[in-house]
Design an enzyme around this catalytic site. Structure first.
Site, PDB file in Angstrom:
ATOM      1  N   GLU A  73      40.554  40.440  37.559  1.00 42.54           N
ATOM      2  CA  GLU A  73      41.405  41.429  38.228  1.00 42.54           C
ATOM      3  C   GLU A  73      40.545  42.565  38.767  1.00 42.54           C
ATOM      4  O   GLU A  73      39.618  43.027  38.094  1.00 42.54           O
ATOM      5  CB  GLU A  73      42.456  41.968  37.245  1.00 42.54           C
ATOM      6  N   ASN A  89      35.405  42.386  41.651  1.00 47.11           N
ATOM      7  CA  ASN A  89      35.789  41.774  42.926  1.00 47.11           C
ATOM      8  C   ASN A  89      35.237  40.351  42.940  1.00 47.11           C
ATOM      9  O   ASN A  89      34.033  40.149  43.090  1.00 47.11           O
ATOM     10  CB  ASN A  89      35.220  42.596  44.082  1.00 47.11           C
ATOM     11  N   ASP A 127      47.673  39.523  47.051  1.00 48.17           N
ATOM     12  CA  ASP A 127      48.044  40.531  48.044  1.00 48.17           C
ATOM     13  C   ASP A 127      48.065  39.892  49.424  1.00 48.17           C
ATOM     14  O   ASP A 127      47.087  39.275  49.843  1.00 48.17           O
ATOM     15  CB  ASP A 127      47.040  41.686  48.027  1.00 48.17           C
ATOM     16  N   ASP A 160      55.180  33.989  47.469  1.00 48.91           N
ATOM     17  CA  ASP A 160      56.522  34.115  48.022  1.00 48.91           C
ATOM     18  C   ASP A 160      56.467  34.380  49.518  1.00 48.91           C
ATOM     19  O   ASP A 160      57.504  34.522  50.168  1.00 48.91           O
ATOM     20  CB  ASP A 160      57.305  35.219  47.304  1.00 48.91           C
TER      21      ASP A 160
END
Length: 212
Positions: free
Chosen positions: A65, A92, A118, A154
């Site tokens: 993360e 990262n 994201d 989604d």
């Protein structure tokens, strides 16, 4: 434990996230390094892996993360549960994935999950998306020959792009001819997936394997 407040999105291309990280000594973290590994890229608060690690003591779990505060909190919680098959790492992933996977036992990487990353909708920001051709290439080099990649979002555009990046690499193929899954094959759903389904919205999922 009360939730800490953090920014929902951070720019992985900013200077703050360009530094390399120190890879831990895994023998000091996991009680059994002979177990297969499940790597979750962009694990957020880590609740998905927390449940998975409790349900499956026969597998090691590693979450990555980019928001450090979430990693600190997640490791504190896993310590409260005394879990020795789970760890969260801050950084990262675009800058140290190869080094990270090389540090794991050979052929131990069995499953990689990338869930609801994201979306970075603006065209000029899409280079910030986590799934890039370089990441796909590295995963292909280290994934066990029977390993799998589970992708879901989604946002249809994001799911399709992730899938395309993997399938454009000759190392990968769909698990089934019908690429998109109607059900989640994993026994735990992320908080984002639950919220999406509760709103009656669609989740786009797929599983890929190595093209052995």
């Amino acid at each position: 434990m009360a939730r800490i407040r953090v920014r929902q999105h951070v720019n992985p291309l900013s200077n703050k996230y360009q530094q390399s990280i120190s890879i831990p000594d895994w023998s000091q973290i996991y009680s059994n390094l002979s177990l297969p590994f499940h790597l979750d890229l962009g694990c957020a608060r880590g609740r998905f892996l927390l449940q998975m690690a409790q349900k499956n003591p026969h597998r090691n779990y590693l979450g990555i993360e980019i928001r450090e505060a979430l990693v600190i909190e997640a490791n504190e919680i896993k310590d409260e549960y005394n879990l020795t098959n789970l760890y969260y790492l801050y950084g990262n992933i675009n800058h140290f994935l190869s080094e990270l996977l090389a540090s794991l036992p050979i052929n131990s990487l069995q499953l990689v999950t990338i869930q609801f990353p994201d979306p970075w909708f603006k065209k000029k920001h899409q280079k910030r998306r986590v799934v890039q051709p370089e990441i796909v290439e590295i995963i292909g080099q280290f994934l066990n020959k029977k390993g799998q990649i589970f992708l879901q979002s989604d946002i249809e555009e994001v799911a399709q792009e992730m899938c395309e990046h993997f399938l454009e690499n000759p190392q990968f193929k769909p698990l089934k001819s019908d690429i998109w899954l109607t059900e989640n094959p994993l026994e735990v759903m992320t908080e984002r997936e639950i919220a999406t389904l509760n709103k009656g919205e669609k989740v786009y999922r797929t599983i890929l394997t190595l093209n052995n």
